[in-house]
Design a protein around this motif. Structure first.
Motif, PDB file in Angstrom:
ATOM      1  N   ILE A  25       4.834  -4.464   6.973  1.00  0.00           N
ATOM      2  CA  ILE A  25       4.662  -3.110   5.648  1.00  0.00           C
ATOM      3  C   ILE A  25       4.871  -1.908   5.668  1.00  0.00           C
ATOM      4  O   ILE A  25       5.302  -1.054   5.096  1.00  0.00           O
ATOM      5  N   GLY A  26       5.995  -1.748   7.142  1.00  0.00           N
ATOM      6  CA  GLY A  26       6.503  -0.738   7.590  1.00  0.00           C
ATOM      7  C   GLY A  26       5.013   0.277   8.012  1.00  0.00           C
ATOM      8  O   GLY A  26       5.640   1.550   8.005  1.00  0.00           O
ATOM      9  N   HIS A  27       4.453  -0.408   8.678  1.00  0.00           N
ATOM     10  CA  HIS A  27       3.688   0.424   9.326  1.00  0.00           C
ATOM     11  C   HIS A  27       3.981   1.546  10.327  1.00  0.00           C
ATOM     12  O   HIS A  27       5.417   1.186  10.840  1.00  0.00           O
ATOM     13  N   ASP A  28       3.640   2.744  10.386  1.00  0.00           N
ATOM     14  CA  ASP A  28       3.982   2.977  12.035  1.00  0.00           C
ATOM     15  C   ASP A  28       4.288   2.558  13.764  1.00  0.00           C
ATOM     16  O   ASP A  28       4.942   2.887  14.715  1.00  0.00           O
ATOM     17  N   TYR A  29       2.966   2.145  13.682  1.00  0.00           N
ATOM     18  CA  TYR A  29       2.957   1.335  15.163  1.00  0.00           C
ATOM     19  C   TYR A  29       4.501   0.656  15.330  1.00  0.00           C
ATOM     20  O   TYR A  29       5.102   0.955  16.769  1.00  0.00           O
ATOM     21  N   PRO A  30       4.954  -0.201  14.848  1.00  0.00           N
ATOM     22  CA  PRO A  30       5.806  -1.158  14.780  1.00  0.00           C
ATOM     23  C   PRO A  30       6.953   0.249  15.113  1.00  0.00           C
ATOM     24  O   PRO A  30       8.112   0.051  16.003  1.00  0.00           O
ATOM     25  N   LYS A  31       7.174   1.068  14.038  1.00  0.00           N
ATOM     26  CA  LYS A  31       7.934   2.030  14.166  1.00  0.00           C
ATOM     27  C   LYS A  31       8.294   2.460  15.403  1.00  0.00           C
ATOM     28  O   LYS A  31       8.940   2.918  16.208  1.00  0.00           O
ATOM     29  N   ALA A  32       6.966   3.328  15.948  1.00  0.00           N
ATOM     30  CA  ALA A  32       7.176   4.151  17.052  1.00  0.00           C
ATOM     31  C   ALA A  32       7.881   3.211  18.392  1.00  0.00           C
ATOM     32  O   ALA A  32       8.061   2.995  19.527  1.00  0.00           O
ATOM     33  N   GLN A  33       7.108   1.488  18.473  1.00  0.00           N
ATOM     34  CA  GLN A  33       7.321   0.843  19.456  1.00  0.00           C
ATOM     35  C   GLN A  33       8.821   0.651  19.189  1.00  0.00           C
ATOM     36  O   GLN A  33       9.171   0.452  20.459  1.00  0.00           O
ATOM     37  N   ALA A  34       9.735   0.101  18.558  1.00  0.00           N
ATOM     38  CA  ALA A  34      10.957   0.278  18.688  1.00  0.00           C
ATOM     39  C   ALA A  34      11.828   1.077  18.712  1.00  0.00           C
ATOM     40  O   ALA A  34      12.818   1.551  19.879  1.00  0.00           O
ATOM     41  N   ASP A  35      11.055   2.563  18.713  1.00  0.00           N
ATOM     42  CA  ASP A  35      11.735   3.523  19.299  1.00  0.00           C
ATOM     43  C   ASP A  35      11.297   3.705  20.947  1.00  0.00           C
ATOM     44  O   ASP A  35      12.036   4.409  21.655  1.00  0.00           O
TER      45      ASP A  35
END
Length: 116
Positions: A25-35
């Motif tokens: 769904i594009g949640h911020d948590y996985p994006k932050a983890q990827a970063d």
């Protein structure tokens, strides 16, 4: 043995299914983890699809045992890769990883013990 197999497999499927939804769904948590792990954000939906496939495969394993075994083995490999990603960047925040990993390893072990 049957009750443990059903319970642990269902819990592993719910855990990985929930994580898949969060990734997809594009949640911020996985994006932050990827970063944090220096993984391209374009991988996040693909990782979510792998989690979703593993979750569905665990459930399919109730009808087709080999599918459940392969799905559980795939999820174990997925979380080994996640551990490598954590360690590569020096992250020692492994509690979440450990919960997922122990759950999918238990699902694999019980699947093999029950069916094979």
């Amino acid at each position: 043995m049957f009750a443990a197999y059903i319970t642990v497999t269902a819990v592993a499927s719910v855990f990985t299914g929930f994580a898949a939804v969060i990734y997809l769904i594009g949640h911020d948590y996985p994006k932050a983890q990827a970063d944090m792990k220096r993984i391209p954000r374009s991988w996040v939906p693909r990782l979510g699809l792998l989690l979703a496939a593993g979750s569905a495969g665990l459930l399919a394993g109730f009808a087709v045992p080999v599918a459940g075994t392969l799905a559980a083995a795939g999820l174990v490999l997925y979380f080994i890769g996640a551990l490598v990603a954590h360690l590569r960047v020096g992250s020692r925040n492994l509690l979440g990883w450990a919960i997922f990993f122990v759950t999918v390893v238990a699902a694999l072990a019980l699947n093999v013990a029950y069916h094979w």
